[in-house]
Design an enzyme around this catalytic site. Structure first.
Site, PDB file in Angstrom:
ATOM      1  N   LEU A 150       0.813  -1.214   0.000  1.00  0.00           N
ATOM      2  CA  LEU A 150       0.000   0.000   0.000  1.00  0.00           C
ATOM      3  C   LEU A 150       0.847   1.266   0.000  1.00  0.00           C
ATOM      4  O   LEU A 150       1.909   1.331   0.600  1.00  0.00           O
ATOM      5  CB  LEU A 150      -0.999   0.015   1.151  1.00  0.00           C
ATOM      6  CG  LEU A 150      -0.544  -0.038   2.599  1.00  0.00           C
ATOM      7  CD1 LEU A 150      -0.133   1.325   3.108  1.00  0.00           C
ATOM      8  CD2 LEU A 150      -1.671  -0.575   3.444  1.00  0.00           C
ATOM      9  N   ASN A 212      10.287  -2.322  -3.604  1.00  0.00           N
ATOM     10  CA  ASN A 212      10.670  -1.005  -3.095  1.00  0.00           C
ATOM     11  C   ASN A 212      12.053  -0.593  -3.598  1.00  0.00           C
ATOM     12  O   ASN A 212      12.294   0.580  -3.888  1.00  0.00           O
ATOM     13  CB  ASN A 212      10.612  -0.981  -1.568  1.00  0.00           C
ATOM     14  CG  ASN A 212       9.185  -0.755  -1.071  1.00  0.00           C
ATOM     15  OD1 ASN A 212       8.286  -0.493  -1.866  1.00  0.00           O
ATOM     16  ND2 ASN A 212       8.974  -0.852   0.230  1.00  0.00           N
ATOM     17  N   CYS A 264       9.069   3.860   4.274  1.00  0.00           N
ATOM     18  CA  CYS A 264       9.383   2.578   3.608  1.00  0.00           C
ATOM     19  C   CYS A 264      10.642   2.619   2.764  1.00  0.00           C
ATOM     20  O   CYS A 264      11.619   1.947   3.092  1.00  0.00           O
ATOM     21  CB  CYS A 264       8.206   2.142   2.747  1.00  0.00           C
ATOM     22  SG  CYS A 264       6.792   1.638   3.728  1.00  0.00           S
TER      23      CYS A 264
HETATM   24  C1  UDX Z   1       6.042   3.011  -1.001  1.00  0.00           C
HETATM   25  C2  UDX Z   1       5.667   2.015  -2.094  1.00  0.00           C
HETATM   26  O1  UDX Z   1       5.198   2.737  -3.249  1.00  0.00           O
HETATM   27  C3  UDX Z   1       4.599   1.051  -1.593  1.00  0.00           C
HETATM   28  O2  UDX Z   1       4.275   0.105  -2.595  1.00  0.00           O
HETATM   29  C4  UDX Z   1       5.143   0.368  -0.364  1.00  0.00           C
HETATM   30  O3  UDX Z   1       4.187  -0.532   0.157  1.00  0.00           O
HETATM   31  C5  UDX Z   1       5.541   1.377   0.696  1.00  0.00           C
HETATM   32  O4  UDX Z   1       6.474   2.304   0.140  1.00  0.00           O
HETATM   33  P1  UDX Z   1       4.938   5.222  -0.012  1.00  0.00           P
HETATM   34  O5  UDX Z   1       6.051   5.245   0.988  1.00  0.00           O
HETATM   35  O6  UDX Z   1       3.547   5.495   0.454  1.00  0.00           O
HETATM   36  O7  UDX Z   1       4.883   3.789  -0.729  1.00  0.00           O
HETATM   37  O8  UDX Z   1       5.301   6.308  -1.102  1.00  0.00           O
HETATM   38  P2  UDX Z   1       5.518   6.396  -2.670  1.00  0.00           P
HETATM   39  O9  UDX Z   1       4.303   6.879  -3.327  1.00  0.00           O
HETATM   40  O10 UDX Z   1       6.144   5.162  -3.187  1.00  0.00           O
HETATM   41  O11 UDX Z   1       6.589   7.579  -2.717  1.00  0.00           O
HETATM   42  C6  UDX Z   1       7.825   7.454  -2.046  1.00  0.00           C
HETATM   43  C7  UDX Z   1       8.643   8.694  -2.179  1.00  0.00           C
HETATM   44  O12 UDX Z   1       9.138   8.817  -3.510  1.00  0.00           O
HETATM   45  C8  UDX Z   1       7.921  10.003  -1.879  1.00  0.00           C
HETATM   46  O13 UDX Z   1       8.785  10.809  -1.091  1.00  0.00           O
HETATM   47  C9  UDX Z   1       7.703  10.608  -3.242  1.00  0.00           C
HETATM   48  O14 UDX Z   1       7.637  11.997  -3.197  1.00  0.00           O
HETATM   49  C10 UDX Z   1       8.934  10.128  -3.982  1.00  0.00           C
HETATM   50  N1  UDX Z   1       8.777  10.065  -5.446  1.00  0.00           N
HETATM   51  C11 UDX Z   1       7.847   9.237  -6.000  1.00  0.00           C
HETATM   52  C12 UDX Z   1       9.604  10.828  -6.264  1.00  0.00           C
HETATM   53  O15 UDX Z   1      10.469  11.573  -5.779  1.00  0.00           O
HETATM   54  N2  UDX Z   1       9.466  10.739  -7.620  1.00  0.00           N
HETATM   55  C13 UDX Z   1       8.542   9.936  -8.207  1.00  0.00           C
HETATM   56  O16 UDX Z   1       8.480   9.903  -9.430  1.00  0.00           O
HETATM   57  C14 UDX Z   1       7.711   9.163  -7.360  1.00  0.00           C
END
Ligand code: UDX
Length: 437
Positions: A150, A212, A264
Site C-alpha cells: 500500500l 521497493n 518505507c
Molecule cells: C512506497 C511504495 O510505493 C509502496 O508500494 C510500499 O508498500 C511502501 O512504500 P509510499 O512510501 O507510500 O509507498 O510512497 P511512494 O508513493 O512510493 O513515494 C515514495 C517517495 O518517492 C515520496 O517521497 C515521493 O515523493 C517520492 N517520489 C515518488 C519521487 O520523488 N518521484 C517519483 O516519481 C515518485
C-alpha cells in the site's frame, strides 16, 4: 472470517478497517492505549484519505473493534502481523523486535488450524524463523507471508483493491490450507481477477523489498539524470516524458525532484543492503548505496539552490518552505526530504517559515525550533525566496500573479518540478526547477 490484526500503525489500522469493510469480523490489537482509544472512537491516528469513513462505517456495523488486550485474538482464525520494522539505531539492518514480540505475545492465544499471516516488511529468512517459532509454541497453527504494497494517500484503495496479491506459504499440506484461508480473506479482490502469486516464504519476502528497491532505483535514476541535465543545460522533465513513452520504461516514478522519503523506501533499501551482506551477496545490491546517496544529494541540492538564488547567503533571509510531508496527501514526515530541507536552511541561519496542509503537528514534535504557519499567505509574506518541497495540490495551483504581491523578492525553487515554469516566469518570477534549465 474472524480476523485479528496485531499492530495498528499505518499498515495495521488501514488493514483492520479494510478487512471489516469487506465483511470480515475484525479485532485490531496494539500496545499503544492512546492509539487504540482513537481508533475505537472511529478516528484515525494519522491523516489518510478515506480511512475515517471506513473506520466509522465498520465500527457502526459492529464488525470492527480495537483493544490493547492480546487475549482478544483468541477466537479469530487468521491473525495478521502488521507491526513496524524500523531501521536499527546506528545500523542499516531492520529491527525485528516488534515482529518477534508480537508473534510471541500472540502464540498463547492460537488454537489448532489458526493462520498467522505476516504483512510487515522483513529481511528475507524471517518468515522461515517465525514458522518454527509458531509451530513450536502453538503446534497446529500455521504461518504465511503476505506482503503489503500500500501507498500512503491511497492506502484504503490499495488494500481493498490491490494490484496483486502475494502469498508465501509452506510447501506442505499446511501451505495448501493457508492458501485456501487467504483466498477466503481476499475473496472480493480475487473475484475481480486480481493477479495472485502463490510462492514460498523467501520469495514473498523478497518480492516486497525488491519492489521497493526497484521504485527507489527508478527515482534515483531520474534524479541522477537531473544532475547531468543541470550541468548540460538539458531538461529532465522532457527527458522523462520521452523515455517514459517507451512501454518498457514507463513514465511513472520518473519525477525528478528532492527525492524519496517516508517510512518505507529509505529504510527498506538499507535493510536490503544489510541483509544481502549477511547472506554474502552484498555486491549484488551494492548499487542501492548509490541509490541512497543520489537521493540524499538532492536534498542538499535544493538547499544549495536556495542559497545560490539568494546571492550565496541565506543568513537572516526569510525563506518560505512549502511542504513538510514526504509526499502530498500524507502527514508523514518520516525521513521526509521536505522537512530535511527546512531544518538545513534553518541551521544555516535562514528565517524559515514552513507550511504544510497536514504535517505541521508531526514536524513540530521532531523540530520545535522551526517556525510553522497554517497559511500559505503568511508563509509567503515578505519572503526573500520560496521553496516547494511537497507537491500538495494547493501549492501546485498557486497563482503566480496573485502571490507575487505577497513576497519581498519573486524567487521560487520548485523542488518537485510541479509548477508551470513558463507561467511563473511570465509573471515575473525567477523560477528554478530540478534538472531543468
Ligand atoms: C512506497 C511504495 O510505493 C509502496 O508500494 C510500499 O508498500 C511502501 O512504500 P509510499 O512510501 O507510500 O509507498 O510512497 P511512494 O508513493 O512510493 O513515494 C515514495 C517517495 O518517492 C515520496 O517521497 C515521493 O515523493 C517520492 N517520489 C515518488 C519521487 O520523488 N518521484 C517519483 O516519481 C515518485
Amino acid at each position: 472470517m474472524k480476523i485479528s490484526v496485531v499492530g495498528c500503525g499505518y499498515l495495521g489500522a488501514v488493514h483492520a478497517a479494510a478487512m471489516a469493510e469487506l465483511g470480515h469480523d475484525v479485532v485490531g490489537i496494539d500496545v499503544d492505549t492512546a492509539k487504540i482509544e482513537l481508533l475505537a472512537s472511529g478516528r484515525a491516528p494519522f491523516f489518510e484519505p478515506g480511512l475515517p469513513e471506513i473506520l466509522t462505517s465498520a465500527r457502526d456495523s459492529g464488525r470492527l473493534r480495537f483493544t490493547t488486550d492480546m487475549s482478544e485474538a483468541r477466537g479469530s482464525s487468521v491473525h495478521f502481523i502488521a507491526v513496524g520494522t524500523p531501521q536499527k539505531k546506528g545500523e542499516y539492518a531492520a529491527d525485528l523486535t516488534y515482529v518477534n514480540s508480537a508473534v510471541d505475545a500472540l502464540i498463547p492465544f492460537l488454537t489448532d488450524g489458526d493462520l498467522v499471516v505476516g504483512k510487515s516488511t522483513v529481511p528475507v529468512g524471517t518468515a522461515a524463523d517465525l514458522a518454527v517459532r509458531v509451530s513450536s509454541g502453538a503446534p497446529g497453527a500455521m504461518l504465511a507471508w503476505n506482503p503489503e504494497f500500500l501507498r500512503e494517500g491511497f492506502a484504503v484503495k490499495d488494500t481493498i483493491s490491490p494490484d496483486r496479491l502475494v502469498y508465501g506459504v509452506s510447501s506442505d499440506h499446511d501451505g495448501a490450507v493457508a492458501k485456501e484461508m487467504l483466498d477466503e480473506v481476499y475473496a472480493k479482490a480475487l473475484s475481480e481477477n486480481t493477479p495472485l502469486v502463490v510462492t514460498d516464504y523467501a520469495t514473498a519476502e523478497l518480492v516486497k523489498v525488491s519492489a521497493n528497491a526497484f521504485l527507489a532505483t527508478k527515482i534515483s535514476f531520474i534524479n541522477a539524470m537531473a544532475e547531468i541535465a543541470e550541468v548540460a543545460g538539458a531538461d529532465v522533465t522532457q527527458l522523462a516524458d520521452a523515455i517514459g513513452y517507451d512501454a518498457r520504461i514507463g513514465r511513472r516514478f520518473l519525477n525528478a525532484g528532492v527525492g524519496f522519503g517516508g517510512g518505507c523506501l529509505p529504510k527498506d533499501i538499507r535493510a536490503f543492503s544489510a541483509r544481502a551482506e549477511e547472506l554474502g551477496r552484498g555486491e549484488s545490491v551494492a548499487f542501492l548505496k548509490e541509490v541512497d546517496a543520489i537521493n540524499l544529494r538532492r536534498r542538499q541540492r535544493v538547499v544549495d539552490m536556495v542559497r545560490e538564488s539568494l546571492g550565496g547567503e541565506v543568513y537572516q533571509k526569510k525563506v518560505a518552505v512549502l511542504g513538510l510531508a514526504f509526499k502530498p496527501d500524507s502527514d508523514d514526515v518520516r525521513d521526509s526530504p521536505a522537512l530535511d530541507v527546512a531544518v538545513n536552511l534553518h541551521g544555516l541561519g535562514a528565517d524559515v517559515v514552513a507550511m504544510d496542509p497536514q504535517a505541521i503537528e508531526n514536524s513540530k514534535r521532531l523540530h520545535p525550533q522551526l517556525l510553522f504557519t497554517e497559511s500559505v499567505e503568511a508563509a509567503l509574506r515578505h519572503a526573500d525566496a520560496v521553496v516547494i518541497v511537497t507537491e500538495w495540490k494547493e501549492f501546485r495551483e498557486l497563482d503566480p500573479v496573485a502571490v507575487k504581491a505577497l513576497v519581498k523578492s519573486p524567487v521560487i525553487i520548485d523542488g518537485r518540478n510541479c509548477l508551470d515554469a513558463i507561467a511563473w516566469r511570465e509573471a515575473g518570477w525567477t523560477y528554478r526547477g530540478m534538472g531543468r534549465p
